[in-house]
Design a protein around this motif. Structure first.
Motif, short mmCIF file in Angstrom:
data_model
loop_
_atom_site.label_atom_id
_atom_site.label_comp_id
_atom_site.label_asym_id
_atom_site.label_seq_id
_atom_site.Cartn_x
_atom_site.Cartn_y
_atom_site.Cartn_z
N GLY A 1 44.00 7.37 -48.28
CA GLY A 1 43.98 7.29 -46.82
C GLY A 1 42.58 7.38 -46.25
O GLY A 1 41.66 7.88 -46.90
N PRO A 2 42.44 6.92 -45.01
CA PRO A 2 41.11 6.84 -44.41
C PRO A 2 40.70 8.04 -43.56
O PRO A 2 39.57 8.12 -43.11
N SER A 3 41.63 9.00 -43.34
CA SER A 3 41.35 10.03 -42.33
C SER A 3 40.68 11.27 -42.93
O SER A 3 41.20 11.84 -43.89
N PRO A 4 39.56 11.70 -42.34
CA PRO A 4 38.91 12.96 -42.78
C PRO A 4 39.72 14.14 -42.28
O PRO A 4 39.80 14.40 -41.08
N VAL A 5 40.30 14.88 -43.20
CA VAL A 5 41.33 15.86 -42.85
C VAL A 5 40.80 17.00 -41.98
O VAL A 5 41.41 17.37 -40.99
N LEU A 6 39.65 17.56 -42.33
CA LEU A 6 39.17 18.74 -41.63
C LEU A 6 38.14 18.42 -40.55
O LEU A 6 37.51 19.33 -40.00
N ALA A 7 37.96 17.16 -40.25
CA ALA A 7 36.92 16.79 -39.27
C ALA A 7 37.17 17.44 -37.92
O ALA A 7 36.22 17.87 -37.24
N SER A 8 38.44 17.53 -37.53
CA SER A 8 38.70 18.10 -36.21
C SER A 8 38.45 19.60 -36.18
O SER A 8 38.52 20.22 -35.12
N GLY A 9 38.16 20.20 -37.33
CA GLY A 9 37.78 21.61 -37.35
C GLY A 9 36.51 21.88 -36.56
O GLY A 9 36.29 23.01 -36.11
N ALA A 10 35.69 20.86 -36.35
CA ALA A 10 34.48 21.04 -35.53
C ALA A 10 34.85 21.47 -34.12
O ALA A 10 34.12 22.26 -33.49
N LEU A 11 35.99 20.98 -33.65
CA LEU A 11 36.44 21.37 -32.31
C LEU A 11 36.78 22.86 -32.28
O LEU A 11 36.52 23.55 -31.28
N ILE A 12 37.36 23.35 -33.36
CA ILE A 12 37.71 24.78 -33.43
C ILE A 12 36.45 25.64 -33.42
O ILE A 12 36.38 26.68 -32.77
N MET A 13 35.43 25.17 -34.13
CA MET A 13 34.17 25.91 -34.16
C MET A 13 33.57 26.02 -32.74
O MET A 13 33.14 27.12 -32.32
N ILE A 14 33.58 24.95 -31.99
CA ILE A 14 33.03 24.98 -30.63
C ILE A 14 33.89 25.89 -29.75
O ILE A 14 33.37 26.65 -28.92
N ALA A 15 35.21 25.81 -29.94
CA ALA A 15 36.10 26.68 -29.16
C ALA A 15 35.83 28.15 -29.47
O ALA A 15 35.89 29.00 -28.57
N LEU A 16 35.53 28.46 -30.72
CA LEU A 16 35.20 29.85 -31.09
C LEU A 16 33.92 30.30 -30.39
O LEU A 16 33.81 31.46 -29.97
N VAL A 17 32.97 29.40 -30.26
CA VAL A 17 31.73 29.74 -29.55
C VAL A 17 32.05 30.09 -28.10
O VAL A 17 31.53 31.09 -27.55
N VAL A 18 32.92 29.29 -27.49
CA VAL A 18 33.34 29.59 -26.11
C VAL A 18 34.00 30.97 -26.04
O VAL A 18 33.70 31.79 -25.16
N GLY A 19 34.88 31.22 -27.01
CA GLY A 19 35.55 32.52 -27.02
C GLY A 19 34.58 33.67 -27.20
O GLY A 19 34.69 34.70 -26.51
N MET A 20 33.63 33.52 -28.08
CA MET A 20 32.65 34.59 -28.31
C MET A 20 31.80 34.83 -27.07
O MET A 20 31.52 35.98 -26.71
#
Lengths: 149, 152
Positions: free
Chosen positions: A123-142
């Motif tokens: 398959g063509p989809s990078p599975v954990l790529a959207s984890g970058a969004l979680i990292m940015i969200a964690l920065v907002v939370g911190m």
């Protein structure tokens, strides 16, 4: 508060915000390079990035609403988790289309197919790529937590 | 008898013309339909009198039957390469067209075709679709098979 303490506070504040904006810019650049707009199903990460940009803007203001920033970050996390799921699902569905697996896919166990899809063996989809969004969200939370202190 | 032979001539001419047309529209035809078409063209290139004599023993009615058979072949060819509009057809229609074109896993491929819409009308080589489908590592020739069943 002495000068050193104030300097530490400022570097923590602007350091976190800079990290968030830097991550946001990098994610936008990656999506542009991937031309992540080929179909409507590729729209959600753009919505998540818009939510995170709003969250970083709100949390960056002195009088910003921490609750609103957290809500926006939460929306982005939900989209990111859905993105991980849909990327694995897309890779899973692509199994029989890949010439390396077209003859064997149906005979593989579900666990083996899932692992192959999740590890991007097919398959063509990078599975954990959207984890970058979680990292940015964690920065907002911190940052929102730091403002409360 | 002579009058019937004269009637057969225009029919043979029409068959020849249709055979030529089917050759021009044939890019995605199967080997079977291609063979049938060439047979039809062979039949129509024979002079009318000898065609009727060779295939049917010289009866005008049989000659007319021969012509009717050869004109039916291009119609079958046309149905074999029936294309669907990649931008407007439903997924079921695309799947049916892909199955008719002999594409393996037509159901899954039709989903991908629908997902990456729209396809620009000025993209004559289907670059967008080729780029997207190549990511799935398809077997050689599959993408061409898919495109043979699509139009814009």
């Amino acid at each position: 508060m002495d000068r050193v303490g104030r300097l530490e506070q400022l570097s923590a504040r602007y350091g976190l915000l800079a990290l968030g904006w830097f991550g946001l810019a990098g994610t936008v650049a990656q999506l542009v390079l991937d031309r992540h707009w080929s179909s409507p199903t590729q729209a959600p990460p753009w919505l998540a990035l818009a939510a995170l940009a709003g969250a970083l803007t709100v949390v960056g203001r002195a009088q910003g609403s921490r609750r609103l920033a957290r809500w926006l970050a939460g929306v982005a996390v939900a989209i990111a988790l859905a993105g991980v799921y849909f990327h694995i699902e897309g890779n899973y569905q692509a199994g029989p289309l890949d010439q390396r697996f077209s003859a064997t896919w149906e005979g593989m166990s579900v666990a083996s197919r899932l692992w192959t899809a999740a590890s991007q063996g097919v398959g063509p989809s990078p599975v954990l790529a959207s984890g970058a969004l979680i990292m940015i969200a964690l920065v907002v939370g911190m940052e929102s937590l730091r403002q409360r202190d | 008898m002579r009058v019937n032979s004269w009637l057969a001539l225009p029919l043979l001419g029409a068959a020849l013309a249709l055979g030529a047309c089917s050759g021009a529209e044939e890019p995605a035809a199967t080997a079977t339909t291609r063979a049938s078409t060439s047979t039809a063209q062979r039949t129509t290139t024979v002079p009318a009198a000898s065609a009727s004599t060779a295939s049917t023993g010289g009866t005008p009615k049989a000659a007319a039957t021969s012509v009717a058979t050869s004109t039916a072949v291009p119609a079958a060819t046309a149905s074999a390469v029936r294309k669907v509009n990649a931008n407007t057809a439903t997924r079921a229609e695309i799947q049916a067209a892909l199955e008719a074109a002999g594409v393996p896993n037509a159901s899954n491929w039709s989903r991908e075709v629908v997902e990456y819409r729209p396809y620009p009308a000025d993209d004559a080589n289907w670059t967008k679709l080729r780029t997207e489908l190549a990511k799935y590592n398809p077997a050689p020739g599959v993408v061409d098979q898919i495109i043979s069943a699509l139009e814009k």
